[in-house]
Design a protein around this motif. Structure first.
Motif, mmCIF file in Angstrom:
data_model
loop_
_atom_site.group_PDB
_atom_site.id
_atom_site.type_symbol
_atom_site.label_atom_id
_atom_site.label_comp_id
_atom_site.label_asym_id
_atom_site.label_seq_id
_atom_site.Cartn_x
_atom_site.Cartn_y
_atom_site.Cartn_z
ATOM 1 N N UNK A 1 0.316 -1.041 -0.388
ATOM 2 C CA UNK A 1 -0.007 0.191 -0.190
ATOM 3 C C UNK A 1 0.799 1.110 0.024
ATOM 4 N N UNK A 2 0.653 1.737 -0.888
ATOM 5 C CA UNK A 2 2.138 3.234 -1.041
ATOM 6 C C UNK A 2 1.049 4.410 -0.451
ATOM 7 N N UNK A 3 0.285 4.394 -0.396
ATOM 8 C CA UNK A 3 -0.238 4.931 0.674
ATOM 9 C C UNK A 3 0.134 5.379 2.344
ATOM 10 N N UNK A 4 1.039 4.018 2.405
ATOM 11 C CA UNK A 4 0.961 3.404 4.068
ATOM 12 C C UNK A 4 1.617 4.662 4.836
ATOM 13 N N UNK A 5 0.775 6.040 4.783
ATOM 14 C CA UNK A 5 1.927 6.460 5.654
ATOM 15 C C UNK A 5 2.155 6.552 6.865
ATOM 16 N N UNK A 6 1.620 5.641 7.565
ATOM 17 C CA UNK A 6 2.111 5.347 8.599
ATOM 18 C C UNK A 6 3.469 4.132 8.663
ATOM 19 N N UNK A 7 3.274 3.066 7.372
ATOM 20 C CA UNK A 7 4.696 2.815 6.908
ATOM 21 C C UNK A 7 6.042 3.606 6.615
ATOM 22 N N UNK B 1 11.553 11.292 3.538
ATOM 23 C CA UNK B 1 10.755 12.254 4.068
ATOM 24 C C UNK B 1 10.101 12.789 2.487
ATOM 25 N N UNK B 2 11.205 12.804 1.953
ATOM 26 C CA UNK B 2 10.939 13.224 0.489
ATOM 27 C C UNK B 2 10.597 12.446 -0.529
ATOM 28 N N UNK B 3 9.799 11.315 -0.447
ATOM 29 C CA UNK B 3 8.918 10.685 -0.552
ATOM 30 C C UNK B 3 7.767 10.927 -0.773
ATOM 31 N N UNK B 4 8.183 10.617 1.037
ATOM 32 C CA UNK B 4 6.042 10.968 1.402
ATOM 33 C C UNK B 4 5.760 12.097 1.498
ATOM 34 N N UNK B 5 6.433 13.586 1.189
ATOM 35 C CA UNK B 5 6.201 14.278 1.003
ATOM 36 C C UNK B 5 5.699 14.022 -1.091
ATOM 37 N N UNK B 6 6.242 13.724 -1.775
ATOM 38 C CA UNK B 6 5.747 13.596 -2.852
ATOM 39 C C UNK B 6 4.564 12.806 -2.934
ATOM 40 N N UNK B 7 4.523 11.316 -2.102
ATOM 41 C CA UNK B 7 2.980 11.086 -2.225
ATOM 42 C C UNK B 7 1.991 11.591 -1.634
ATOM 43 N N UNK C 1 -7.773 20.385 4.270
ATOM 44 C CA UNK C 1 -7.149 21.119 5.510
ATOM 45 C C UNK C 1 -6.256 19.151 5.809
ATOM 46 N N UNK C 2 -6.741 18.170 5.454
ATOM 47 C CA UNK C 2 -5.958 16.996 6.178
ATOM 48 C C UNK C 2 -5.084 16.870 5.069
ATOM 49 N N UNK C 3 -5.109 17.562 3.909
ATOM 50 C CA UNK C 3 -3.661 17.465 3.453
ATOM 51 C C UNK C 3 -2.672 18.199 3.867
ATOM 52 N N UNK C 4 -3.125 19.438 3.893
ATOM 53 C CA UNK C 4 -2.362 20.865 4.514
ATOM 54 C C UNK C 4 -1.281 19.814 6.141
ATOM 55 N N UNK C 5 -2.101 19.408 6.568
ATOM 56 C CA UNK C 5 -1.334 18.990 7.552
ATOM 57 C C UNK C 5 -0.515 17.922 7.488
ATOM 58 N N UNK C 6 -1.223 16.831 6.668
ATOM 59 C CA UNK C 6 0.324 16.182 6.353
ATOM 60 C C UNK C 6 1.268 16.875 5.769
ATOM 61 N N UNK C 7 1.857 17.733 4.965
ATOM 62 C CA UNK C 7 2.094 17.853 4.434
ATOM 63 C C UNK C 7 3.343 18.663 5.644
ATOM 64 N N UNK D 1 5.482 16.774 7.843
ATOM 65 C CA UNK D 1 6.301 16.336 6.603
ATOM 66 C C UNK D 1 7.692 17.457 6.858
ATOM 67 N N UNK D 2 7.396 18.317 6.850
ATOM 68 C CA UNK D 2 8.330 19.427 6.281
ATOM 69 C C UNK D 2 8.471 19.961 7.533
ATOM 70 N N UNK D 3 7.923 20.105 8.616
ATOM 71 C CA UNK D 3 9.107 19.909 10.277
ATOM 72 C C UNK D 3 9.449 19.289 10.441
ATOM 73 N N UNK D 4 9.202 17.766 10.007
ATOM 74 C CA UNK D 4 10.481 16.633 10.157
ATOM 75 C C UNK D 4 11.488 16.365 8.932
ATOM 76 N N UNK D 5 10.995 17.063 8.105
ATOM 77 C CA UNK D 5 11.918 17.103 7.072
ATOM 78 C C UNK D 5 13.299 18.168 7.660
#
Length: 293
Positions: A228-234, A255-261, A271-277, A280-284
Motif C-alpha cells: 500500500x503505497x499510501x500507508x503513511x504509518x509505514x 521524507x521527500x518520498x512521503x512529501x511526493x506521495x 485541510x488534512x492534506x495540508x496538515x500532513x504536508x 512532514x516539512x517540520x520533520x524534514x
C-alpha cells in the motif's frame, strides 16, 4: 409484563436486599479485592482480601516474621495466569494458584501452591508448591493502610508488587509473548505470506520500540509500502528507523518520498492534506538539524 407482576418483583428484590442488610449490616473489615491485567498475550488475575492496619503494628506484630502467611485475610490469596509464564525465574504452567508468603526482616519468600482452597495456613502442604521465590523487602515513604497488590507492566512482561504499612516486595512475571510474536513474524511476515500492509507496519513498529532487529524492521516497512503505497504509518516508521540508526540521509530521502506521495494524492478534506504536508516539512527540518550536529 403486567404492572402487578412487575410491582411484586420490585417488592421481592427490595425485601431480599433489606433482609440481607438486616442479617448483617456491617461492612467487611477485610473487603475482597481483585486486580486484572493483560500483559502481552497473558491474562493475570489476583484475588485477595484486604486487611487494614487500624493502628496496629503489621509486620513483626499482626504478621509475625519468618512464619507462613496467607497474604491477606480469610481465604487465601490467589493468582492466575491463562498462559505458561516464568515467575521469579521458575517456569509455571497456566492455572490458578494460592499465593502465600513468609515475611522476613531482610528476606521474603513468595510461594505459589496448587491448593487454592486454603483458609489460613493450617492445611498448607509444601508438596503442592510449584514455586518459591526469594525477594528483598524495601521500605516505602507512603503508608499503605490496607494490603495492596499492583501489577506494573514492563513491555510484555510484568512486575507484581505487594505493599502494606511501610513495606513493599516485588517479583517478576515473564510471559511468552515476545517469543511467540517473534516466531510468527519470522514465519508469516518475513516470508511474505501475509498480504495486509498494516500487519507489516505493526511488526516494524514492534521492532522499533524494542530497539532490536532494525534491519528486519526496515524490510517489513518496505513490504508494507509495497502492499500500500499510501500507508503513511509505514513511511513514518521508516523515517524513525533510519533516525534510530543515525542514517539521516536515508531519513531525509524517505521524507521527500512521503512529501511526493501526499502531494500526489486526492484528499476529501484539503485541510488534512495540508496538515500532513506541514508535519512532514517540520520533520524534514528536524532531521536536517540532527544531520548537521
Amino acid at each position: 409484563m403486567p404492572r402487578s407482576v412487575f410491582t411484586l418483583l420490585l417488592i421481592l428484590i427490595s425485601w431480599g436486599s433489606h433482609a440481607q442488610y438486616e442479617a448483617y449490616p456491617y461492612p467487611s473489615l477485610s473487603p475482597k479485592g481483585k486486580i486484572i491485567q493483560n500483559v502481552g498475550y497473558t491474562h493475570i488475575e489476583i484475588e485477595y482480601e484486604r486487611p487494614a492496619a487500624r493502628n496496629r503494628k503489621v509486620f513483626g506484630g499482626l504478621v509475625p516474621w519468618n512464619k507462613l502467611w496467607r497474604t491477606g485475610a480469610g481465604n487465601c490469596t490467589t493468582i492466575s495466569f491463562d498462559t505458561n509464564v516464568v515467575v521469579g525465574g521458575q517456569k509455571i504452567e497456566a492455572g490458578k494458584y494460592a499465593l502465600l508468603t513468609k515475611p522476613g526482616e531482610t528476606e521474603w519468600t513468595v510461594i505459589l501452591n496448587k491448593d487454592t482452597t486454603l483458609y489460613g495456613t493450617s492445611a498448607y502442604d509444601s508438596k503442592k508448591d510449584v514455586a518459591q521465590i526469594v525477594t528483598t523487602p524495601r521500605s516505602t515513604e507512603r503508608f499503605y493502610e490496607t494490603l495492596n497488590f499492583d501489577i506494573e507492566i514492563l513491555p510484555n512482561d510484568a512486575r507484581i508488587f505487594l505493599s502494606w504499612a511501610n513495606i513493599q516486595i516485588g517479583f517478576d512475571v515473564e510471559t511468552t509473548t515476545d517469543e511467540a510474536l517473534e516466531k510468527w513474524i519470522s514465519e508469516e511476515l518475513l516470508t511474505q505470506k501475509n498480504k495486509d500492509s498494516d500487519i507489516y507496519a505493526g511488526a516494524a513498529e514492534y521492532w522499533l520500540y524494542r530497539g532490536e532487529n532494525l534491519n528486519d524492521a526496515l524490510k517489513l516497512a518496505d513490504i508494507a509500502i509495497e502492499l500500500d503505497t499510501n500507508n503513511g504509518w509505514a513511511r513514518s516508521l521508516k523515517i524513525k528507523l533510519y533516525e534510530q540508526q543515525k542514517r539521516y540521509e536515508d531519513a531525509i530521502a524517505e521524507i521527500q518520498k512521503s512529501l511526493q506521495n501526499v502531494e500526489s494524492r486526492e484528499f476529501e478534506d484539503q485541510r488534512e492534506k495540508e496538515n500532513e504536508l506541514q508535519q512532514l516539512r517540520l520533520e524534514l527540518e528536524r532531521i536536517r538539524k540532527l544531520k548537521e550536529q
